[in-house]
Design a protein around this motif. Structure first.
Motif, mmCIF file in Angstrom:
data_model
loop_
_atom_site.group_PDB
_atom_site.id
_atom_site.type_symbol
_atom_site.label_atom_id
_atom_site.label_comp_id
_atom_site.label_asym_id
_atom_site.label_seq_id
_atom_site.Cartn_x
_atom_site.Cartn_y
_atom_site.Cartn_z
ATOM 1 N N GLN A 26 11.434 7.772 8.946
ATOM 2 C CA GLN A 26 11.375 8.362 7.733
ATOM 3 C C GLN A 26 11.009 7.289 6.605
ATOM 4 O OE1 GLN A 26 14.602 11.031 6.468
ATOM 5 N NE2 GLN A 26 14.940 9.759 4.818
ATOM 6 N N GLN A 27 11.628 5.972 6.739
ATOM 7 C CA GLN A 27 11.252 5.056 5.835
ATOM 8 C C GLN A 27 9.683 4.566 5.696
ATOM 9 O OE1 GLN A 27 13.339 4.290 3.175
ATOM 10 N NE2 GLN A 27 11.395 3.630 2.438
ATOM 11 N N ASP A 28 9.099 4.805 6.750
ATOM 12 C CA ASP A 28 7.854 4.390 6.989
ATOM 13 C C ASP A 28 7.092 5.563 6.387
ATOM 14 O OD1 ASP A 28 8.160 2.042 8.056
ATOM 15 O OD2 ASP A 28 7.691 2.729 10.216
ATOM 16 N N PHE A 29 7.613 6.854 6.434
ATOM 17 C CA PHE A 29 6.552 8.047 5.907
ATOM 18 C C PHE A 29 6.851 7.951 4.397
ATOM 19 C CE2 PHE A 29 6.617 12.580 5.244
ATOM 20 C CZ PHE A 29 5.233 12.734 5.286
ATOM 21 N N LEU A 30 8.092 7.578 4.094
ATOM 22 C CA LEU A 30 8.212 7.744 2.613
ATOM 23 C C LEU A 30 7.413 6.634 1.917
ATOM 24 C CD1 LEU A 30 12.072 8.212 2.305
ATOM 25 C CD2 LEU A 30 10.332 9.777 1.395
ATOM 26 N N ASN A 31 7.269 5.597 2.691
ATOM 27 C CA ASN A 31 6.427 4.224 2.098
ATOM 28 C C ASN A 31 4.867 4.870 2.054
ATOM 29 O OD1 ASN A 31 8.394 2.414 1.905
ATOM 30 N ND2 ASN A 31 7.876 1.576 3.668
ATOM 31 N N ARG A 32 4.617 5.578 2.999
ATOM 32 C CA ARG A 32 2.908 6.072 2.841
ATOM 33 C C ARG A 32 2.937 7.233 1.669
ATOM 34 N NH1 ARG A 32 -0.115 5.069 7.507
ATOM 35 N NH2 ARG A 32 -1.748 5.895 6.024
ATOM 36 N N ILE A 33 3.868 7.987 1.626
ATOM 37 C CA ILE A 33 3.916 8.942 0.402
ATOM 38 C C ILE A 33 3.923 8.236 -0.908
ATOM 39 C CG2 ILE A 33 5.314 10.642 -0.847
ATOM 40 C CD1 ILE A 33 6.345 11.445 1.824
ATOM 41 N N ASN A 34 4.645 7.012 -0.847
ATOM 42 C CA ASN A 34 4.661 6.149 -2.111
ATOM 43 C C ASN A 34 3.491 5.046 -2.156
ATOM 44 O OD1 ASN A 34 6.905 7.458 -3.379
ATOM 45 N ND2 ASN A 34 8.135 6.163 -1.785
ATOM 46 N N ARG A 35 2.346 5.303 -1.318
ATOM 47 C CA ARG A 35 1.275 4.352 -0.988
ATOM 48 C C ARG A 35 1.566 3.080 -1.263
ATOM 49 N NH1 ARG A 35 -3.531 7.641 -2.601
ATOM 50 N NH2 ARG A 35 -2.878 9.645 -3.094
ATOM 51 N N VAL A 36 2.744 2.642 -0.622
ATOM 52 C CA VAL A 36 3.218 1.172 -0.437
ATOM 53 C C VAL A 36 1.786 0.359 0.426
ATOM 54 C CG1 VAL A 36 4.639 -0.424 0.666
ATOM 55 C CG2 VAL A 36 5.295 1.765 -0.588
ATOM 56 N N PRO A 37 1.257 -0.721 0.165
ATOM 57 C CA PRO A 37 0.047 -1.193 0.423
ATOM 58 C C PRO A 37 0.551 -1.438 2.010
ATOM 59 C CG PRO A 37 0.313 -2.021 -1.468
ATOM 60 C CD PRO A 37 1.598 -1.207 -1.171
ATOM 61 N N VAL A 38 -0.330 -1.279 3.155
ATOM 62 C CA VAL A 38 -0.069 -1.667 4.323
ATOM 63 C C VAL A 38 -1.356 -2.144 4.818
ATOM 64 C CG1 VAL A 38 1.885 -0.025 5.190
ATOM 65 C CG2 VAL A 38 -0.619 0.716 5.369
ATOM 66 N N GLN A 39 -1.270 -3.268 5.704
ATOM 67 C CA GLN A 39 -2.455 -3.995 6.211
ATOM 68 C C GLN A 39 -3.317 -2.887 7.149
ATOM 69 O OE1 GLN A 39 -1.805 -7.678 7.859
ATOM 70 N NE2 GLN A 39 -3.879 -7.940 8.657
ATOM 71 N N GLN A 40 -4.538 -2.842 7.014
ATOM 72 C CA GLN A 40 -5.383 -2.128 7.726
ATOM 73 C C GLN A 40 -5.602 -2.648 8.982
ATOM 74 O OE1 GLN A 40 -9.774 -2.136 7.126
ATOM 75 N NE2 GLN A 40 -9.628 -0.022 6.986
ATOM 76 N N THR A 41 -5.057 -1.604 10.281
ATOM 77 C CA THR A 41 -5.273 -2.133 11.586
ATOM 78 C C THR A 41 -6.816 -2.286 11.993
ATOM 79 O OG1 THR A 41 -5.842 0.082 12.157
ATOM 80 C CG2 THR A 41 -3.354 -0.786 12.194
ATOM 81 N N ASP A 42 -6.883 -3.156 13.152
ATOM 82 C CA ASP A 42 -8.294 -3.338 13.782
ATOM 83 C C ASP A 42 -9.079 -2.182 13.903
ATOM 84 O OD1 ASP A 42 -7.715 -6.007 13.339
ATOM 85 O OD2 ASP A 42 -7.217 -6.343 15.344
ATOM 86 N N ALA A 43 -8.242 -1.074 14.403
ATOM 87 C CA ALA A 43 -8.730 0.214 14.910
ATOM 88 C C ALA A 43 -9.117 0.996 13.602
ATOM 89 C CB ALA A 43 -7.781 1.045 15.396
ATOM 90 N N GLN A 44 -8.492 0.997 12.442
ATOM 91 C CA GLN A 44 -9.063 1.695 11.178
ATOM 92 C C GLN A 44 -10.147 0.932 10.454
ATOM 93 O OE1 GLN A 44 -5.242 1.181 9.144
ATOM 94 N NE2 GLN A 44 -4.628 3.104 9.268
ATOM 95 N N ALA A 45 -10.239 -0.411 10.918
ATOM 96 C CA ALA A 45 -11.420 -1.125 10.248
ATOM 97 C C ALA A 45 -12.732 -0.938 11.126
ATOM 98 C CB ALA A 45 -11.055 -2.664 10.187
ATOM 99 N N ARG A 46 -12.556 -0.662 12.304
ATOM 100 C CA ARG A 46 -13.646 -0.406 13.290
ATOM 101 C C ARG A 46 -13.928 0.815 12.955
ATOM 102 N NH1 ARG A 46 -13.958 -0.271 19.942
ATOM 103 N NH2 ARG A 46 -15.965 -0.835 20.042
ATOM 104 N N GLY A 47 -13.229 2.013 12.659
ATOM 105 C CA GLY A 47 -13.546 3.334 12.426
ATOM 106 C C GLY A 47 -14.434 3.266 11.341
#
Length: 191
Positions: A26-47
């Motif tokens: 839940q907290q991770d999901f709330l952080n995503r809703i609130n657009r708390v910056p997260v480091q881009q994963t290698d998979a996301q960068a590759r995509g």
């Protein structure tokens, strides 16, 4: 038409699906809703890099040329526009986002994954791009997916059933109401 109470985008709704299934807390999901910056994963960068290579020819040597050719063969010809903004109102919810490429009657979204299962995007909230793009003449939304070993496609047309997504949107709006005090990104609550 009802006034807008919620502004939602497919990535967030697809994350809600992952939250419901217990893949994120839940907290991770709330952080995503609130657009708390997260480091881009290698998979996301590759995509992201792969999409740039396919559409713009940038850094093509980082990827298998045969895979690039297979993906490009599934894009609309001619490509009319890239990164096309879409919005669709469903009751009091505005769904918005960007589709990668549109042609005259075909829209394409490019996906990368480590593991592909057939029908993976049948209930994706990006499918709402179909009604959003109807006025532009788009009749089909194609997902072009690669696991970097092979290329797959899923095609959806204007007759798609949105009942699963609509239920999920209602449940997500209920979640937002319940956690309103914990949500700092107020843009999600209407215009």
């Amino acid at each position: 038409m009802a006034s807008i109470a919620y502004n939602l985008y497919p990535t967030l709704l697809n994350l809600f699906d992952r939250y419901q299934k217990g893949y994120i807390g839940q907290q991770d999901f709330l952080n995503r809703i609130n657009r708390v910056p997260v480091q881009q994963t290698d998979a996301q960068a590759r995509g992201s890099s792969f999409e740039e290579a396919v559409i713009k020819g940038v850094n093509e040597d980082a990827f298998d040329s045969e895979i690039l050719e297979k993906v490009r063969a599934l894009l609309p010809r001619p490509m009319m526009k890239t990164q096309v903004y879409c919005e669709h109102q469903l009751d009091n919810v505005l769904l918005y986002g960007y589709v990668d490429v549109i042609g005259k009657t075909l829209a394409v979204d490019i996906k990368t994954t480590t593991s592909y299962q057939e029908g993976r995007f049948a209930h994706s909230h990006q499918n709402f791009y179909l009604p959003a793009l109807r006025s532009k003449g788009i009749r089909t939304l194609r997902y072009v997916i690669t696991d970097f070993q092979d290329v797959y496609q899923e095609n959806y047309d204007q007759t798609i059933d949105f009942s699963v997504q609509e239920i999920q949107i209602k449940l997500f709006c209920d979640f937002l109401k319940e956690h309103r005090d914990e949500i700092t990104d107020r843009k999600i609550f209407g215009r």
